[in-house]
Design a protein around this motif. Structure first.
Motif, short mmCIF file in Angstrom:
data_model
loop_
_atom_site.label_atom_id
_atom_site.label_comp_id
_atom_site.label_asym_id
_atom_site.label_seq_id
_atom_site.Cartn_x
_atom_site.Cartn_y
_atom_site.Cartn_z
N TRP A 40 0.83 -1.23 -0.01
CA TRP A 40 -0.04 -0.09 0.02
C TRP A 40 1.05 1.38 -0.09
O TRP A 40 0.60 2.46 -0.74
CB TRP A 40 -0.83 -0.10 1.05
N ALA A 42 3.88 1.84 -1.27
CA ALA A 42 4.45 1.76 -2.48
C ALA A 42 3.67 2.46 -3.28
O ALA A 42 3.97 3.21 -4.19
CB ALA A 42 5.01 0.46 -2.66
N ALA A 43 2.24 1.81 -3.26
CA ALA A 43 1.23 2.53 -4.24
C ALA A 43 1.11 4.09 -3.63
O ALA A 43 0.86 4.87 -4.86
CB ALA A 43 0.03 1.65 -4.32
N ALA A 45 3.07 6.03 -2.60
CA ALA A 45 4.40 6.99 -2.56
C ALA A 45 4.15 7.56 -4.12
O ALA A 45 5.07 8.57 -4.04
CB ALA A 45 5.48 5.98 -2.64
N GLY A 46 3.35 7.29 -5.10
CA GLY A 46 3.57 7.87 -6.37
C GLY A 46 3.63 6.93 -7.35
O GLY A 46 4.22 5.85 -7.36
N LYS A 47 3.54 7.79 -8.62
CA LYS A 47 3.58 6.41 -9.86
C LYS A 47 4.08 7.33 -10.92
O LYS A 47 4.15 8.59 -10.95
CB LYS A 47 2.08 5.83 -10.36
N PRO A 56 1.05 2.44 -14.66
CA PRO A 56 2.16 3.29 -14.15
C PRO A 56 3.39 2.64 -13.70
O PRO A 56 3.08 1.20 -13.26
CB PRO A 56 1.61 4.48 -13.35
N THR A 58 5.23 2.01 -10.22
CA THR A 58 5.38 2.16 -8.87
C THR A 58 6.55 1.54 -8.39
O THR A 58 7.11 0.58 -9.01
CB THR A 58 3.85 1.93 -8.22
N MET A 59 6.51 1.60 -6.88
CA MET A 59 7.52 0.82 -6.25
C MET A 59 7.03 -0.56 -5.65
O MET A 59 7.72 -1.29 -5.00
CB MET A 59 8.13 1.64 -5.04
N GLN A 60 5.82 -0.96 -6.16
CA GLN A 60 5.21 -2.12 -5.83
C GLN A 60 6.02 -3.48 -6.28
O GLN A 60 6.28 -4.37 -5.57
CB GLN A 60 3.89 -2.14 -6.43
N ALA A 95 -2.41 1.91 -6.64
CA ALA A 95 -2.10 3.19 -7.15
C ALA A 95 -3.12 4.54 -7.44
O ALA A 95 -4.24 4.01 -8.05
CB ALA A 95 -1.38 2.92 -8.64
N SER A 107 -5.15 -2.11 -15.12
CA SER A 107 -3.99 -2.54 -14.18
C SER A 107 -4.44 -3.79 -13.77
O SER A 107 -3.43 -4.56 -13.07
CB SER A 107 -3.64 -1.49 -13.38
#
Length: 202
Positions: A40, A42-43, A45-47, A56, A58-60, A95, A107
């Motif tokens: 969550w 990571a989503a 945090a931004g895309k 996009p 993401t850091m996921q 995200a 997605s």
């Protein structure tokens, strides 16, 4: 007549075993919840948009890689499963603050694909061997290969196929656009592999 009473020693052993099992289960559950929360975060945090695809960066995938290399495959699957269930239940964990609708949007395949991706990576990573620099280097390479297999070879086509079905865009076109994720995922794979293998230690 055979006595129905167990000895105090056996009772103590049974209680100790039960307590140890309970502690392991609690620790395992805590690890799963931690990584579900990291998904969550990571989503949230931004895309970063990828040209040609509505999905996009993401850091996921970084969290998926980390979970696969540090948890058992069951714990890793539990963490991703918990994350997906939370989104399906309406919590804004995907995200952009999306929830249930993201599981039927472009997605969707990549979100659901996190599950087989993390399981495959965790199952093929092998045991860490960190007794020497050479051993850590070989472990790092094996980890990197496991990530490539799970997070790229499994996840990318899975996500692209579902996106193609949902959007009507031909699969080859979606798959080609999805290769743009490599720019972010390959460096993540290197970093996670090196860190988890202990190669970054002096």
């Amino acid at each position: 007549m055979i006595s129905q009473h167990r000895s105090p020693v056996l009772d103590h052993v049974a209680r100790t075993a039960d307590a140890a099992t309970a502690k392991r289960l609690l620790a395992s559950g805590a690890r799963m919840l931690l990584f579900a929360g990291l998904m969550w975060a990571a989503a949230a945090a931004g895309k970063v948009p990828v040209p040609g695809t509505p999905v996009p960066i993401t850091m996921q995938t970084f969290v998926v890689m980390l979970a696969a290399l540090t948890l058992s495959w069951r714990e890793a699957a539990g963490a991703i499963g918990t994350y997906l269930v939370a989104g399906a239940a309406g919590l804004p964990v995907f995200a952009g603050g999306a929830s249930t609708l993201a599981l039927v949007g472009p997605s969707a395949g990549f979100l659901v694909g996190f599950l087989p991706a993390v399981v495959v990576t965790a199952m093929v990573r092998g045991k860490a061997r960190t007794g020497s620099v050479k051993a850590r280097a070989l472990t790092s390479l094996r980890y990197f290969g496991a990530i490539v297999l799970g997070v790229i070879v499994v996840l990318y086509p899975f996500g692209a196929f579902v996106q193609s079905v949902l959007t009507g865009v031909p699969f080859p076109a979606v798959m080609l656009a999805s290769l743009g994720f490599l720019a972010g995922d390959l460096p993540k794979a290197v970093i996670v592999s090196v860190a988890c293998a202990g190669l970054s230690r002096r």
